[in-house]
Design an enzyme around this catalytic site. Structure first.
Site, PDB file in Angstrom:
ATOM      1  N   ASP A  83      -1.582  15.394 -18.342  1.00  0.00           N
ATOM      2  CA  ASP A  83      -2.033  16.663 -18.910  1.00  0.00           C
ATOM      3  C   ASP A  83      -3.196  17.269 -18.125  1.00  0.00           C
ATOM      4  O   ASP A  83      -3.490  18.459 -18.250  1.00  0.00           O
ATOM      5  CB  ASP A  83      -2.470  16.441 -20.360  1.00  0.00           C
ATOM      6  CG  ASP A  83      -3.579  15.400 -20.477  1.00  0.00           C
ATOM      7  OD1 ASP A  83      -3.311  14.220 -20.160  1.00  0.00           O
ATOM      8  OD2 ASP A  83      -4.702  15.746 -20.874  1.00  0.00           O
TER       9      ASP A  83
ATOM     10  N   TYR B 256      -9.214  14.397 -10.285  1.00  0.00           N
ATOM     11  CA  TYR B 256      -8.083  13.613 -10.769  1.00  0.00           C
ATOM     12  C   TYR B 256      -6.875  14.503 -11.037  1.00  0.00           C
ATOM     13  O   TYR B 256      -5.772  14.254 -10.545  1.00  0.00           O
ATOM     14  CB  TYR B 256      -8.475  12.848 -12.035  1.00  0.00           C
ATOM     15  CG  TYR B 256      -7.300  12.230 -12.754  1.00  0.00           C
ATOM     16  CD1 TYR B 256      -6.595  11.180 -12.177  1.00  0.00           C
ATOM     17  CD2 TYR B 256      -6.886  12.710 -14.000  1.00  0.00           C
ATOM     18  CE1 TYR B 256      -5.494  10.623 -12.826  1.00  0.00           C
ATOM     19  CE2 TYR B 256      -5.807  12.153 -14.649  1.00  0.00           C
ATOM     20  CZ  TYR B 256      -5.113  11.112 -14.059  1.00  0.00           C
ATOM     21  OH  TYR B 256      -4.026  10.577 -14.697  1.00  0.00           O
TER      22      TYR B 256
ATOM     23  N   ASP C 162       0.853  -1.182   0.000  1.00  0.00           N
ATOM     24  CA  ASP C 162       0.000   0.000   0.000  1.00  0.00           C
ATOM     25  C   ASP C 162       0.893   1.237   0.000  1.00  0.00           C
ATOM     26  O   ASP C 162       1.534   1.553   1.002  1.00  0.00           O
ATOM     27  CB  ASP C 162      -0.907  -0.007   1.236  1.00  0.00           C
ATOM     28  CG  ASP C 162      -1.903   1.148   1.247  1.00  0.00           C
ATOM     29  OD1 ASP C 162      -1.747   2.083   0.440  1.00  0.00           O
ATOM     30  OD2 ASP C 162      -2.826   1.113   2.080  1.00  0.00           O
TER      31      ASP C 162
END
Length: 321
Positions: free
Chosen positions: A102, A125, A36
């Site tokens: 991007d 995101y 993790d």
């Protein structure tokens, strides 16, 4: 060289690990459930066991739409994780190669983005990936972040595989034509890491090689243009080639906004890193050869396309990674 790779089954890791082995490097790849990256104790244990000389982080949370509702997990993987990895790398005095996106930009600039442009992510995101860049480089200045876009390969879920699957199911596909960028093949991103690693190990903080660098394929195109190239290649290999109709972003609504301009200026990659953009059309030919030589599995990957005039948008993961 002993290289610790975070991620094992993703697109870039799947291309990188065989290359490391072929070059005689000792690579250890870790990913859930046994590892993790958001836990400092897992990272410390991995460093104690592997004693790496370099680190490549290929892991990321890339479900762009889902991230809007799952910000905590997106930030844990894309921001907290790279920060913790950077701290461990700093303590071990080893360099890091990291991949970003991007989506740190809002896509409103009319020209290709350069590294000095101010980031302005419009979704969870992109915000999480930007935070990861900052935390990593603050923790370990001997890091290289490769910002990329539109990643594809024969592995995992991505636009090429989704197009080929839809192409077998429908006579017409409607694909977004007002989002601009450059397809990037994971093989080329893995090759970039292979070229960088020896130099990074021998370089100290302050060397121009470290920092954020844009690296995508070339030339620029649109999702519609990419789809047409995919089906032209498929047709040459005896596969179905449906009609590809251009649509606008407004005709393909998504929960998270996509950048209209994903074009990244890759001058720094060529001049400072010595890694020019690879021609994605050559990468596509190799990818199609690999995919069409095997039984193509169903892909659950996101693409800015609908499988026909009467069909709704496909609920798929974004092809950024």
């Amino acid at each position: 060289m002993r290289v610790l790779v975070i991620g094992r089954t993703g697109q870039i890791a799947s291309e990188l690990l065989p290359r490391l082995a072929a070059a005689g490097h000792e690579a250890v790849a870790l990913e859930p459930p046994e590892f993790d990256m958001t836990r400092a104790d897992h990272i410390a244990a991995a460093f104690d066991r592997v004693r790496p000389q370099a680190l490549v982080n290929c892991a990321a949370y890339t479900a762009v739409d889902k991230a809007e509702d799952d910000r905590a997990l997106a930030f844990a993987v894309n921001a907290t994780g790279p920060g913790l990895l950077g701290r461990a790398a700093r303590r071990a005095d080893i360099p890091v190669v990291h991949y970003s996106t991007d989506y740190v930009f809002d896509g409103s600039k009319p020209e290709p983005y350069v590294e000095t442009d101010a980031p302005d992510p419009v979704g969870a995101y992109g915000a999480s990936k930007l935070a990861g860049e900052m935390l990593l480089h603050d923790a370990q200045p001997r890091s290289v972040t490769l910002r990329t876009a539109w990643v594809c390969s024969p592995h995992g879920g991505n636009f090429v595989k989704t197009m080929l699957r839809f192409g077998k199911e429908r006579p017409e596909l409607r694909v977004v034509a007002d989002q601009h960028g450059a397809p990037t093949f994971a093989a080329d991103l893995a090759a970039a890491a292979m070229a960088l690693l020896p130099r990074l190990v021998d370089s100290r903080a302050g060397d121009a090689v470290f920092g954020i660098t844009h690296l995508t394929g070339a030339p620029y195109t649109t999702w519609h243009g990419f789809a047409e190239a995919i089906f032209a290649g498929a047709a040459r290999r005896g596969q179905p080639a449906p009609k590809v109709t251009a649509i606008t972003t407004d005709e393909y609504p998504t929960k998270a906004r996509r950048p209209a301009n994903s074009r990244l200026d890759c001058t720094r990659a060529a001049t400072v890193l010595g890694i020019p953009p690879a021609d994605w059309r050559a990468g596509l030919e190799r990818c199609l050869d690999d995919l069409l030589a095997q039984q193509l599995p169903n892909s659950g990957s996101a693409c800015p396309a609908t499988p026909g005039p009467a069909a709704g948008p496909a609920a798929m993961k974004d092809p950024t990674r």
